[in-house]
Scaffold this active site. Structure first.
Site, PDB file in Angstrom:
ATOM      1  N   CYS A 116       0.787  -1.214  -0.082  1.00 20.84           N
ATOM      2  CA  CYS A 116      -0.110   0.027  -0.033  1.00 20.84           C
ATOM      3  C   CYS A 116       0.835   1.139  -0.204  1.00 20.84           C
ATOM      4  CB  CYS A 116      -0.963  -0.240   1.198  1.00 20.84           C
ATOM      5  SG  CYS A 116      -0.251  -0.111   2.870  1.00 20.84           S
ATOM      6  N   GLY A 166      -4.593  -5.295   9.488  1.00 23.96           N
ATOM      7  CA  GLY A 166      -5.141  -6.567   9.756  1.00 23.96           C
ATOM      8  C   GLY A 166      -4.061  -7.625  10.097  1.00 23.96           C
ATOM      9  N   SER A 214      -6.740  -0.085  10.333  1.00 22.63           N
ATOM     10  CA  SER A 214      -6.668  -0.611   9.092  1.00 22.63           C
ATOM     11  C   SER A 214      -5.710  -1.686   8.860  1.00 22.63           C
ATOM     12  CB  SER A 214      -6.641   0.545   8.270  1.00 22.63           C
ATOM     13  OG  SER A 214      -5.272   0.913   8.224  1.00 22.63           O
ATOM     14  N   ALA A 241       1.536  -9.134  10.135  1.00 17.26           N
ATOM     15  CA  ALA A 241       2.720 -10.193  10.143  1.00 17.26           C
ATOM     16  C   ALA A 241       3.655 -10.059   8.867  1.00 17.26           C
ATOM     17  CB  ALA A 241       2.032 -11.491   9.775  1.00 17.26           C
TER      18      ALA A 241
END
Length: 312
Positions: free
Chosen positions: A130, A163, A161, A168
């Protein structure tokens, strides 16, 4: 529209669910055929069922066993970098095009505003990250005017935002984004930093880009950046400059020490961005979801339209 391309999404978390909603609402050449997860209780699978999309909680094996798998031509992977390697290996055996929304970077890096058409024939294309989708176009915009020595990006997103998959993959995020800054942005050296901001109420995605280049026309660089912003806005309407582009000349008698490159002079360009999400799934502060899923969808639409034109 006749004969849309059937697609599936692996990963029923924030990114996968947002992408599903975008395809269902705005897909021109795409048809949602399956939503794949591993948690039967996930909100993404439940939402897919309510929207009439076929689902499985059996992961990649569950997808292969679905009656409509033979019709699926494109699979989006919105899981994790580690899981993607296996998913891609399996899907390639079946001749399925893969669009990777993880930082695995098995396939070529793809950012629509920079190289949308360059990698359409690759069996797997990687959407970088992103932060990369938001910032690397700015590095590339400077590179069109002046040689870029070094580029550093800082992506700040709301922790709400991010997750489990995003959390991870923090190490993979920084590595993949840094490499793509060099590969697609044109920088000799790139560095990426991600910040998960726990502020309440959640803050909108903000990105900062610092570019050290050879001396070049500041007017030309600013125009190039503005043109690139418009290109990204064509598929991410909430993408915008937060303030005017800033410049600072780094003279030869006061050079900047760049790790791996030594002391350099030139022009420092600072770009400050904001990405507001379309709120298809999470609220508008989650621009990091929106730019990633919008970029992936833009690629899939171009792949699908190109394939349909070739066949028709």
């Amino acid at each position: 529209m006749s004969n849309p391309i059937s697609v599936a999404i692996i990963g029923s978390g924030n990114i996968g669910t947002d992408l599903m909603i975008k395809i269902l609402r705005n897909g021109k050449h795409l048809k949602m055929a399956a939503m794949v997860g591993i948690d039967p209780a996930s909100d993404g699978l439940a939402r897919a069922e309510r929207l009439g999309v076929a689902t499985t909680a059996g992961g990649i094996d569950g997808l292969l066993a679905m009656p409509n798998f033979k019709d699926i031509r494109i699979v989006f992977d919105a899981t994790s970098a580690g899981a993607h390697a296996h998913h891609n290996e399996v899907l390639q055996q079946h001749g399925v095009k893969v669009i990777d929304l993880t930082p695995a970077a098995i396939g070529p890096y793809t950012i629509p505003a920079i190289n949308l058409d360059a990698e359409l024939d690759a069996p797997n294309i990687n959407m970088v990250t992103c932060g990369g989708q938001a910032t690397i176009p700015m590095v590339a915009a400077v590179s069109r005017v002046a040689k870029v020595h070094y580029a550093e990006i800082i992506a700040s997103i709301s922790s709400k935002s991010a997750g489990p998959g995003t959390r991870a993959n923090i190490d993979e995020f920084t590595e993949t984004t840094s490499q793509a800054i060099e590969k697609l942005g044109g920088a000799q050296r790139g560095k990426a930093i991600i910040v998960l901001n726990p502020a309440e109420p959640p803050l909108i995605m903000r990105d900062t880009v610092f570019v050290l280049s050879e001396l070049g026309s500041q007017d030309e660089i600013e125009r190039s950046i503005e043109d690139m912003v418009a290109s990204v806005q064509s598929y991410v309407p909430g993408y915008r400059l937060k303030q005017k582009v800033q410049f600072e000349v780094m003279p030869e008698d006061a050079p900047v020490n760049v790790p791996g490159l030594g002391k350099l002079s030139g022009l420092k360009t600072s770009v400050f961005l904001e990405v507001e999400g379309a709120a298809h799934y999470l609220p508008a502060y989650a621009g990091n979801l929106d730019i990633m899923t919008s970029a992936a969808m833009a690629c899939a639409e171009r792949i699908a339209s190109t394939r349909m034109n070739a066949e028709g």
